[in-house]
Scaffold this motif. Structure first.
Motif, PDB file in Angstrom:
ATOM      1  N   GLY A 102     -36.457  64.254  27.362  1.00 11.21           N
ATOM      2  CA  GLY A 102     -37.339  64.798  26.333  1.00 11.21           C
ATOM      3  C   GLY A 102     -37.759  63.763  25.307  1.00 11.21           C
ATOM      4  N   GLY A 103     -37.784  62.506  25.706  1.00 14.32           N
ATOM      5  CA  GLY A 103     -38.199  61.436  24.795  1.00 14.32           C
ATOM      6  C   GLY A 103     -37.071  60.804  24.023  1.00 14.32           C
ATOM      7  N   LEU A 104     -35.840  61.254  24.236  1.00 14.84           N
ATOM      8  CA  LEU A 104     -34.688  60.691  23.527  1.00 14.84           C
ATOM      9  C   LEU A 104     -34.129  59.494  24.293  1.00 14.84           C
ATOM     10  CD1 LEU A 104     -32.814  63.993  22.575  1.00 14.84           C
ATOM     11  CD2 LEU A 104     -34.385  62.653  21.147  1.00 14.84           C
ATOM     12  N   THR A 105     -33.653  58.501  23.559  1.00 17.51           N
ATOM     13  CA  THR A 105     -33.011  57.353  24.177  1.00 17.51           C
ATOM     14  C   THR A 105     -31.494  57.570  24.201  1.00 17.51           C
ATOM     15  OG1 THR A 105     -32.785  56.143  22.085  1.00 17.51           O
ATOM     16  CG2 THR A 105     -34.834  55.836  23.316  1.00 17.51           C
ATOM     17  N   TYR A 106     -30.798  56.652  24.805  1.00 13.54           N
ATOM     18  CA  TYR A 106     -29.339  56.766  24.951  1.00 13.54           C
ATOM     19  C   TYR A 106     -28.655  56.972  23.603  1.00 13.54           C
ATOM     20  CZ  TYR A 106     -24.527  55.245  25.851  1.00 13.54           C
ATOM     21  OH  TYR A 106     -23.161  55.178  25.922  1.00 13.54           O
ATOM     22  N   ALA A 107     -29.065  56.189  22.608  1.00 12.80           N
ATOM     23  CA  ALA A 107     -28.399  56.248  21.302  1.00 12.80           C
ATOM     24  C   ALA A 107     -28.684  57.539  20.549  1.00 12.80           C
ATOM     25  CB  ALA A 107     -28.828  55.048  20.449  1.00 12.80           C
ATOM     26  N   GLN A 108     -29.704  58.273  20.971  1.00 14.86           N
ATOM     27  CA  GLN A 108     -30.075  59.507  20.278  1.00 14.86           C
ATOM     28  C   GLN A 108     -29.426  60.757  20.889  1.00 14.86           C
ATOM     29  OE1 GLN A 108     -34.353  58.775  20.800  1.00 14.86           O
ATOM     30  NE2 GLN A 108     -34.547  58.739  18.563  1.00 14.86           N
ATOM     31  N   MET A 109     -28.624  60.572  21.908  1.00 10.77           N
ATOM     32  CA  MET A 109     -28.004  61.716  22.591  1.00 10.77           C
ATOM     33  C   MET A 109     -26.488  61.689  22.463  1.00 10.77           C
ATOM     34  SD  MET A 109     -30.290  62.033  26.076  1.00 10.77           S
ATOM     35  CE  MET A 109     -30.228  60.279  26.495  1.00 10.77           C
ATOM     36  N   GLY A 110     -25.913  62.884  22.419  1.00 12.35           N
ATOM     37  CA  GLY A 110     -24.466  62.998  22.343  1.00 12.35           C
ATOM     38  C   GLY A 110     -23.818  62.899  23.714  1.00 12.35           C
ATOM     39  N   ARG A 111     -22.524  62.749  23.716  1.00  8.66           N
ATOM     40  CA  ARG A 111     -21.790  62.590  24.970  1.00  8.66           C
ATOM     41  C   ARG A 111     -21.716  63.886  25.767  1.00  8.66           C
ATOM     42  NH1 ARG A 111     -16.193  60.907  22.967  1.00  8.66           N
ATOM     43  NH2 ARG A 111     -15.727  61.001  25.219  1.00  8.66           N
ATOM     44  N   PHE A 112     -21.774  65.023  25.066  1.00 10.46           N
ATOM     45  CA  PHE A 112     -21.575  66.318  25.719  1.00 10.46           C
ATOM     46  C   PHE A 112     -22.765  67.248  25.473  1.00 10.46           C
ATOM     47  CE2 PHE A 112     -17.524  64.834  23.784  1.00 10.46           C
ATOM     48  CZ  PHE A 112     -16.916  64.363  24.938  1.00 10.46           C
ATOM     49  N   LEU A 113     -22.852  68.286  26.300  1.00  6.36           N
ATOM     50  CA  LEU A 113     -23.832  69.342  26.061  1.00  6.36           C
ATOM     51  C   LEU A 113     -23.333  70.222  24.914  1.00  6.36           C
ATOM     52  CD1 LEU A 113     -24.741  70.492  29.691  1.00  6.36           C
ATOM     53  CD2 LEU A 113     -26.064  69.010  28.177  1.00  6.36           C
ATOM     54  N   ALA A 114     -24.252  70.631  24.069  1.00  7.91           N
ATOM     55  CA  ALA A 114     -23.863  71.467  22.933  1.00  7.91           C
ATOM     56  C   ALA A 114     -23.718  72.921  23.373  1.00  7.91           C
ATOM     57  CB  ALA A 114     -24.894  71.350  21.822  1.00  7.91           C
ATOM     58  N   GLY A 140     -27.695  67.140  22.832  1.00 11.63           N
ATOM     59  CA  GLY A 140     -26.256  67.377  22.980  1.00 11.63           C
ATOM     60  C   GLY A 140     -25.489  67.152  21.697  1.00 11.63           C
ATOM     61  N   THR A 141     -24.223  66.805  21.854  1.00 10.22           N
ATOM     62  CA  THR A 141     -23.341  66.557  20.713  1.00 10.22           C
ATOM     63  C   THR A 141     -22.201  65.636  21.133  1.00 10.22           C
ATOM     64  OG1 THR A 141     -21.889  67.582  19.061  1.00 10.22           O
ATOM     65  CG2 THR A 141     -21.946  68.597  21.247  1.00 10.22           C
ATOM     66  N   SER A 142     -21.688  64.887  20.171  1.00 10.53           N
ATOM     67  CA  SER A 142     -20.513  64.055  20.441  1.00 10.53           C
ATOM     68  C   SER A 142     -19.248  64.688  19.879  1.00 10.53           C
ATOM     69  CB  SER A 142     -20.719  62.658  19.835  1.00 10.53           C
ATOM     70  OG  SER A 142     -21.752  61.958  20.512  1.00 10.53           O
ATOM     71  N   ASP A 143     -19.416  65.883  19.295  1.00 10.87           N
ATOM     72  CA  ASP A 143     -18.280  66.636  18.738  1.00 10.87           C
ATOM     73  C   ASP A 143     -17.686  67.521  19.841  1.00 10.87           C
ATOM     74  OD1 ASP A 143     -16.453  68.034  17.301  1.00 10.87           O
ATOM     75  OD2 ASP A 143     -17.902  68.968  15.939  1.00 10.87           O
ATOM     76  N   GLU A 144     -16.484  67.215  20.240  1.00 15.48           N
ATOM     77  CA  GLU A 144     -15.854  67.965  21.327  1.00 15.48           C
ATOM     78  C   GLU A 144     -15.669  69.437  20.981  1.00 15.48           C
ATOM     79  OE1 GLU A 144     -12.409  66.355  23.161  1.00 15.48           O
ATOM     80  OE2 GLU A 144     -13.092  64.272  23.052  1.00 15.48           O
ATOM     81  N   THR A 145     -15.468  69.714  19.732  1.00 15.35           N
ATOM     82  CA  THR A 145     -15.254  71.117  19.338  1.00 15.35           C
ATOM     83  C   THR A 145     -16.539  71.933  19.448  1.00 15.35           C
ATOM     84  OG1 THR A 145     -15.689  70.583  17.001  1.00 15.35           O
ATOM     85  CG2 THR A 145     -13.406  70.461  17.759  1.00 15.35           C
ATOM     86  N   ALA A 146     -17.692  71.244  19.340  1.00 14.41           N
ATOM     87  CA  ALA A 146     -18.980  71.943  19.427  1.00 14.41           C
ATOM     88  C   ALA A 146     -19.589  71.842  20.821  1.00 14.41           C
ATOM     89  CB  ALA A 146     -19.953  71.371  18.394  1.00 14.41           C
ATOM     90  N   ALA A 147     -18.858  71.213  21.727  1.00 10.95           N
ATOM     91  CA  ALA A 147     -19.398  70.983  23.069  1.00 10.95           C
ATOM     92  C   ALA A 147     -19.206  72.196  23.968  1.00 10.95           C
ATOM     93  CB  ALA A 147     -18.715  69.771  23.691  1.00 10.95           C
ATOM     94  N   LEU A 148     -20.071  72.289  24.948  1.00 18.12           N
ATOM     95  CA  LEU A 148     -19.946  73.330  25.978  1.00 18.12           C
ATOM     96  C   LEU A 148     -18.743  72.999  26.850  1.00 18.12           C
ATOM     97  CD1 LEU A 148     -21.353  75.806  27.374  1.00 18.12           C
ATOM     98  CD2 LEU A 148     -22.484  74.118  28.855  1.00 18.12           C
ATOM     99  N   LYS A 149     -17.937  74.005  27.158  1.00 20.13           N
ATOM    100  CA  LYS A 149     -16.721  73.769  27.954  1.00 20.13           C
ATOM    101  C   LYS A 149     -16.900  74.299  29.375  1.00 20.13           C
ATOM    102  CE  LYS A 149     -14.397  72.384  24.249  1.00 20.13           C
ATOM    103  NZ  LYS A 149     -15.363  72.750  23.175  1.00 20.13           N
ATOM    104  N   ASP A 150     -16.239  73.611  30.318  1.00 18.50           N
ATOM    105  CA  ASP A 150     -16.262  74.086  31.699  1.00 18.50           C
ATOM    106  C   ASP A 150     -15.125  75.079  31.912  1.00 18.50           C
ATOM    107  OD1 ASP A 150     -13.957  72.572  31.815  1.00 18.50           O
ATOM    108  OD2 ASP A 150     -14.854  70.944  32.988  1.00 18.50           O
ATOM    109  N   ASP A 151     -14.911  75.469  33.160  1.00 13.74           N
ATOM    110  CA  ASP A 151     -13.876  76.468  33.462  1.00 13.74           C
ATOM    111  C   ASP A 151     -12.477  75.979  33.107  1.00 13.74           C
ATOM    112  OD1 ASP A 151     -15.865  78.095  34.415  1.00 13.74           O
ATOM    113  OD2 ASP A 151     -15.577  77.509  36.516  1.00 13.74           O
ATOM    114  N   ALA A 152     -12.306  74.661  33.112  1.00 15.45           N
ATOM    115  CA  ALA A 152     -10.997  74.101  32.774  1.00 15.45           C
ATOM    116  C   ALA A 152     -10.848  73.866  31.278  1.00 15.45           C
ATOM    117  CB  ALA A 152     -10.777  72.794  33.530  1.00 15.45           C
ATOM    118  N   GLY A 153     -11.887  74.194  30.517  1.00 19.70           N
ATOM    119  CA  GLY A 153     -11.814  74.026  29.065  1.00 19.70           C
ATOM    120  C   GLY A 153     -12.158  72.628  28.593  1.00 19.70           C
TER     121      GLY A 153
END
Length: 214
Positions: free
Chosen positions: A102-114, A123-136
């Motif tokens: 969507g026009g964002l570069t690497y530095a403008q994106m978080g490590r995880f999906l929000a 996305g987001t780099s905050d693990e607490t605000a990140a989307l979790k998988d089945d394993a959490g």
């Protein structure tokens, strides 16, 4: 041996040395360009059908991207076998990565999906605000990971372009040294020939035929 003779022979030696360096530079430059071509050919890289200015301009407009430079080169369905095409391919790869993020570069994106918006590539780099998988565990941001791959590949392709240009510079320098060395040798030999001719034309002094002093 007088100073003039030493300088003349030194000119010939300098010319021979320049010719030797010129030949060496030419050989290295040609070998480097061939190596770049061979290594690229071994990867079997072929441009996708949309890697041309017209299709890319339409895709960028549809994606709503701004401030995107459209390459003037065209590698659509073309096998990448030289540095210039490799650089062109890398430029289109960047545009594809921008389209996916969507026009964002690497530095403008978080490590995880929000968790609040899993479709947003920011996305987001905050693990607490990140989307979790089945394993959490936090779900990785795929768009960001795409940039990691794109950066690695485009860097390698751009290095191929840089190597080819450096090799071309070496070839040009080699030609310049070769021609300069030949010029030095010709000049030194002509000076030597002129000096030898002059020495032959000057008659030797014979004291027996010299007029007696009055």
């Amino acid at each position: 041996m007088n100073t003039r003779r030493i300088l003349e022979l030194g000119g010939i030696a300098a010319g021979v040395l320049m010719v030797a360096f010129g030949i060496g530079s030419l050989a290295l430059g040609i070998n480097a360009r061939n190596t770049v071509s061979d290594e690229l050919s071994r990867e079997f890289i072929v441009g996708s059908e949309d890697m041309n200015p017209d299709d890319t301009e339409k895709a960028v407009a549809e994606a709503g991207l701004t401030d995107v430079d459209i390459p003037s080169c065209d590698v659509a369905e073309k096998e990448i076998e030289n540095g210039s095409d490799a650089r062109c391919f890398a430029q289109y790869m960047r545009i594809h990565a921008l389209e996916s993020s969507g026009g964002l570069t690497y530095a403008q994106m978080g490590r995880f999906l929000a968790a609040s918006d899993a479709t947003n590539p920011a996305g987001t780099s905050d693990e607490t605000a990140a989307l979790k998988d089945d394993a959490g565990k936090p779900v990785a941001n795929a768009a960001r990971n795409t940039w990691v791959t794109e950066t690695a590949l485009s860097t390698a392709l751009n290095v191929s372009y840089m190597a080819e240009q450096i090799a071309l510079f070496g070839i040009i320098v080699g030609i310049a040294l070769l021609l300069s060395g030949i010029g030095f040798i010709i000049l030194a030999l002509s000076v030597l020939g002129a000096a030898a001719t002059k020495e032959k034309k000057v008659p030797a002094f014979d004291s027996t035929t010299a007029p007696a002093a009055s």
